[in-house]
Design a protein around this motif. Structure first.
Motif, PDB file in Angstrom:
ATOM      1  N   UNK A 269      36.397  37.684  22.486  1.00 45.24           N
ATOM      2  CA  UNK A 269      36.527  36.204  22.608  1.00 45.24           C
ATOM      3  C   UNK A 269      36.678  35.934  24.016  1.00 45.24           C
ATOM      4  N   UNK A 270      36.754  34.584  24.318  1.00 43.26           N
ATOM      5  CA  UNK A 270      37.151  34.284  25.713  1.00 43.26           C
ATOM      6  C   UNK A 270      38.594  34.548  25.734  1.00 43.26           C
ATOM      7  N   UNK A 271      39.227  35.080  27.071  1.00 43.25           N
ATOM      8  CA  UNK A 271      40.478  35.327  27.515  1.00 43.25           C
ATOM      9  C   UNK A 271      40.841  34.601  28.648  1.00 43.25           C
ATOM     10  N   UNK A 272      42.267  34.100  28.395  1.00 39.88           N
ATOM     11  CA  UNK A 272      42.905  33.655  29.478  1.00 39.88           C
ATOM     12  C   UNK A 272      44.217  34.300  29.615  1.00 39.88           C
ATOM     13  N   UNK A 273      44.336  34.899  30.856  1.00 40.98           N
ATOM     14  CA  UNK A 273      45.488  35.686  31.336  1.00 40.98           C
ATOM     15  C   UNK A 273      46.317  34.810  32.220  1.00 40.98           C
ATOM     16  N   UNK A 274      47.690  34.676  31.621  1.00 35.13           N
ATOM     17  CA  UNK A 274      48.602  33.823  32.465  1.00 35.13           C
ATOM     18  C   UNK A 274      49.383  34.756  33.297  1.00 35.13           C
ATOM     19  N   UNK A 275      49.592  34.507  34.529  1.00 36.09           N
ATOM     20  CA  UNK A 275      50.209  35.254  35.442  1.00 36.09           C
ATOM     21  C   UNK A 275      50.469  34.627  36.726  1.00 36.09           C
ATOM     22  N   UNK A 276      51.662  35.370  37.325  1.00 31.30           N
ATOM     23  CA  UNK A 276      51.782  35.127  38.876  1.00 31.30           C
ATOM     24  C   UNK A 276      51.217  36.259  39.728  1.00 31.30           C
ATOM     25  N   UNK A 277      50.865  37.535  38.965  1.00 33.89           N
ATOM     26  CA  UNK A 277      50.431  38.705  39.679  1.00 33.89           C
ATOM     27  C   UNK A 277      49.064  38.584  40.173  1.00 33.89           C
ATOM     28  N   UNK A 278      48.645  38.684  41.345  1.00 29.99           N
ATOM     29  CA  UNK A 278      47.427  38.785  42.023  1.00 29.99           C
ATOM     30  C   UNK A 278      46.670  39.992  41.469  1.00 29.99           C
ATOM     31  N   UNK A 279      47.273  41.066  41.154  1.00 28.24           N
ATOM     32  CA  UNK A 279      46.604  42.232  40.846  1.00 28.24           C
ATOM     33  C   UNK A 279      45.793  42.162  39.606  1.00 28.24           C
ATOM     34  N   UNK A 280      46.021  41.000  38.780  1.00 25.35           N
ATOM     35  CA  UNK A 280      45.290  40.865  37.736  1.00 25.35           C
ATOM     36  C   UNK A 280      43.917  40.238  37.909  1.00 25.35           C
ATOM     37  N   UNK A 281      43.787  39.660  39.087  1.00 25.63           N
ATOM     38  CA  UNK A 281      42.540  39.396  39.635  1.00 25.63           C
ATOM     39  C   UNK A 281      41.247  40.394  39.092  1.00 25.63           C
ATOM     40  N   UNK A 282      41.699  41.596  39.170  1.00 27.63           N
ATOM     41  CA  UNK A 282      40.702  42.584  38.901  1.00 27.63           C
ATOM     42  C   UNK A 282      40.045  42.633  37.473  1.00 27.63           C
ATOM     43  N   UNK A 283      40.591  41.827  36.605  1.00 31.31           N
ATOM     44  CA  UNK A 283      40.369  41.668  35.559  1.00 31.31           C
ATOM     45  C   UNK A 283      39.114  40.631  35.107  1.00 31.31           C
ATOM     46  N   UNK A 284      39.015  39.700  36.165  1.00 33.01           N
ATOM     47  CA  UNK A 284      38.190  38.454  35.918  1.00 33.01           C
ATOM     48  C   UNK A 284      36.801  38.978  35.877  1.00 33.01           C
ATOM     49  N   UNK A 285      35.931  38.382  34.651  1.00 32.04           N
ATOM     50  CA  UNK A 285      34.835  38.795  34.237  1.00 32.04           C
ATOM     51  C   UNK A 285      34.191  37.464  33.450  1.00 32.04           C
ATOM     52  N   UNK A 286      33.422  36.841  34.335  1.00 31.11           N
ATOM     53  CA  UNK A 286      32.694  35.695  33.717  1.00 31.11           C
ATOM     54  C   UNK A 286      31.864  36.042  32.671  1.00 31.11           C
ATOM     55  N   UNK A 287      31.123  37.015  32.717  1.00 34.93           N
ATOM     56  CA  UNK A 287      30.133  37.310  31.333  1.00 34.93           C
ATOM     57  C   UNK A 287      30.944  37.711  30.201  1.00 34.93           C
ATOM     58  N   UNK A 288      32.192  38.195  30.246  1.00 36.17           N
ATOM     59  CA  UNK A 288      32.794  38.508  29.191  1.00 36.17           C
ATOM     60  C   UNK A 288      34.057  37.441  28.869  1.00 36.17           C
ATOM     61  N   UNK A 289      33.909  36.336  29.642  1.00 32.32           N
ATOM     62  CA  UNK A 289      34.828  35.038  29.470  1.00 32.32           C
ATOM     63  C   UNK A 289      36.224  35.502  29.704  1.00 32.32           C
ATOM     64  N   UNK A 290      36.568  36.294  30.758  1.00 28.87           N
ATOM     65  CA  UNK A 290      37.949  36.707  31.081  1.00 28.87           C
ATOM     66  C   UNK A 290      38.074  36.047  32.446  1.00 28.87           C
ATOM     67  N   UNK A 291      39.202  35.099  32.348  1.00 29.49           N
ATOM     68  CA  UNK A 291      39.669  34.573  33.549  1.00 29.49           C
ATOM     69  C   UNK A 291      41.162  34.646  33.454  1.00 29.49           C
ATOM     70  N   UNK A 292      41.719  34.201  34.802  1.00 25.70           N
ATOM     71  CA  UNK A 292      43.203  34.237  35.108  1.00 25.70           C
ATOM     72  C   UNK A 292      43.684  32.910  35.370  1.00 25.70           C
ATOM     73  N   UNK A 293      44.776  32.361  34.582  1.00 28.46           N
ATOM     74  CA  UNK A 293      45.453  31.223  34.916  1.00 28.46           C
ATOM     75  C   UNK A 293      46.457  31.598  35.769  1.00 28.46           C
ATOM     76  N   UNK A 294      46.319  31.416  37.056  1.00 34.93           N
ATOM     77  CA  UNK A 294      47.329  31.734  38.107  1.00 34.93           C
ATOM     78  C   UNK A 294      48.559  30.874  38.429  1.00 34.93           C
ATOM     79  N   UNK A 295      49.586  31.300  38.175  1.00 33.06           N
ATOM     80  CA  UNK A 295      50.864  30.292  38.042  1.00 33.06           C
ATOM     81  C   UNK A 295      51.603  30.366  39.262  1.00 33.06           C
ATOM     82  N   UNK A 296      50.772  30.938  40.599  1.00 30.36           N
ATOM     83  CA  UNK A 296      51.659  31.099  41.744  1.00 30.36           C
ATOM     84  C   UNK A 296      52.399  29.804  42.153  1.00 30.36           C
ATOM     85  N   UNK A 297      51.633  28.662  41.942  1.00 30.64           N
ATOM     86  CA  UNK A 297      52.300  27.408  42.382  1.00 30.64           C
ATOM     87  C   UNK A 297      52.989  26.622  41.519  1.00 30.64           C
ATOM     88  N   UNK A 298      53.071  27.425  40.432  1.00 34.91           N
ATOM     89  CA  UNK A 298      53.704  26.747  38.859  1.00 34.91           C
ATOM     90  C   UNK A 298      52.866  26.920  37.893  1.00 34.91           C
TER      91      UNK A 298
END
Length: 309
Positions: free
Chosen positions: A135-164
């Protein structure tokens, strides 16, 4: 409801709530701003993204020994004091540390899944649950390391909270390329070359974001860069070649430290977001003891609205 998995980097969020919110005291004088803030974040994100599944991913081991064995500097600056034979203790402000057990109790009373794994960080739990999630996945984090998991075809994105949390950015593959000049699948190698002082990763001395991106654009990945270093006929300049050679020891181990695990044995069931509190009586007691009426009422209302919708 369309299935969607929301994975929370829990510590990233409760640290943010603690440092970003004013002190709020329970009747016994305990500061509960991190508890209240985390519940508010969950309510906000659940209302906005309407997930069918939600997991608070947990650091069962915030500094795994296997990573330290590979790279002793890994998160070393965050250790309070090293005691022979004892596990490392992360430097956490006392008023925040006191709130962590309360957070666990409140999440349990709501019935919100909390998942950790012995010997692994929350990042690794996130990486495993995000991989082949179905299923589509949203990862909520302030850690940039998790950008390595971003994968459009698999529906994986990061909701990056670096600015809040309220100003989070939706990180997809195009975002990573626009921001760093590398693909998401190159990000771990990019982070390895560049280093990250916040994690105790020294990187290659003299190689910053721009140089790391250029190297990966030209040679594809870290293996390609290292092959170019060893190839006298490659067009790699003498400066970068020397710097990378000097960092050979670091580069031999760092990729395994930086790479997020994706294959831990974790449960894939019981991760549904509850539509009402699992233990209302216990939750009511926690509300009274810790002055949590407002955030608990809000989250309860959001859960009910998801059930209705």
């Amino acid at each position: 409801m369309t299935e969607r998995l929301l994975l929370l980097d829990t510590a990233s969020l409760y640290f943010r709530a603690y440092f970003g919110s004013p002190e709020i005291l329970a009747p016994d004088g305990t500061n509960v701003n991190a508890v209240r803030g985390l519940l508010g974040y969950i309510a906000q994100l659940a209302e906005q993204y309407r997930p069918s599944h939600l997991v608070c991913c947990w650091d069962d081991d915030w500094r795994p020994q296997w990573r330290v064995d590979l790279l002793p500097t890994y998160k070393a600056h965050r250790v309070v004091a090293e005691v022979a034979g004892a596990p490392d203790v992360e430097e956490v402000p006392d008023p925040l540390e006191a709130q962590v057990p309360v957070i666990r109790e409140v999440l349990a009373a709501f019935g919100i899944a909390v998942v950790g794994a012995p010997g692994y960080e929350a990042d690794d739990v996130i990486g495993t649950l995000a991989t082949n999630a179905g299923m589509p996945v949203d990862i909520v984090t302030g850690d940039r390391d998790l950008f390595q998991l971003v994968h459009d075809a698999q529906g994986v994105r990061v909701l990056y909270v670096g600015r809040g949390v309220g100003r989070h950015e939706r990180v997809d593959e195009a975002w990573v390329v626009a921001k760093y000049g590398v693909r998401a699948d190159q990000y771990a190698d990019f982070a390895t070359l560049r280093g990250d002082a916040s994690d105790g990763l020294p990187g290659v001395k003299g190689v910053g974001d721009k140089t790391a991106a250029v190297l990966l654009q030209k040679y594809g990945d870290l293996a390609g860069v290292l092959a170019a270093v060893d190839d006298p006929a490659s067009d790699l300049g003498p400066g970068p070649r020397a710097k990378i050679r000097e960092a050979a020891g670091y580069l031999a181990v760092a990729p395994r430290v930086v790479a997020v695990a994706r294959d831990i044995d974790l449960p894939r069931t019981g991760l549904e977001l509850p539509r009402s509190p699992a233990d209302p009586d216990t939750l009511a007691g926690l509300v009274e003891r810790w002055s949590l009426s407002s955030p608990v009422e809000r989250l309860t209302g959001v859960l009910a609205s998801l059930s209705a919708g």
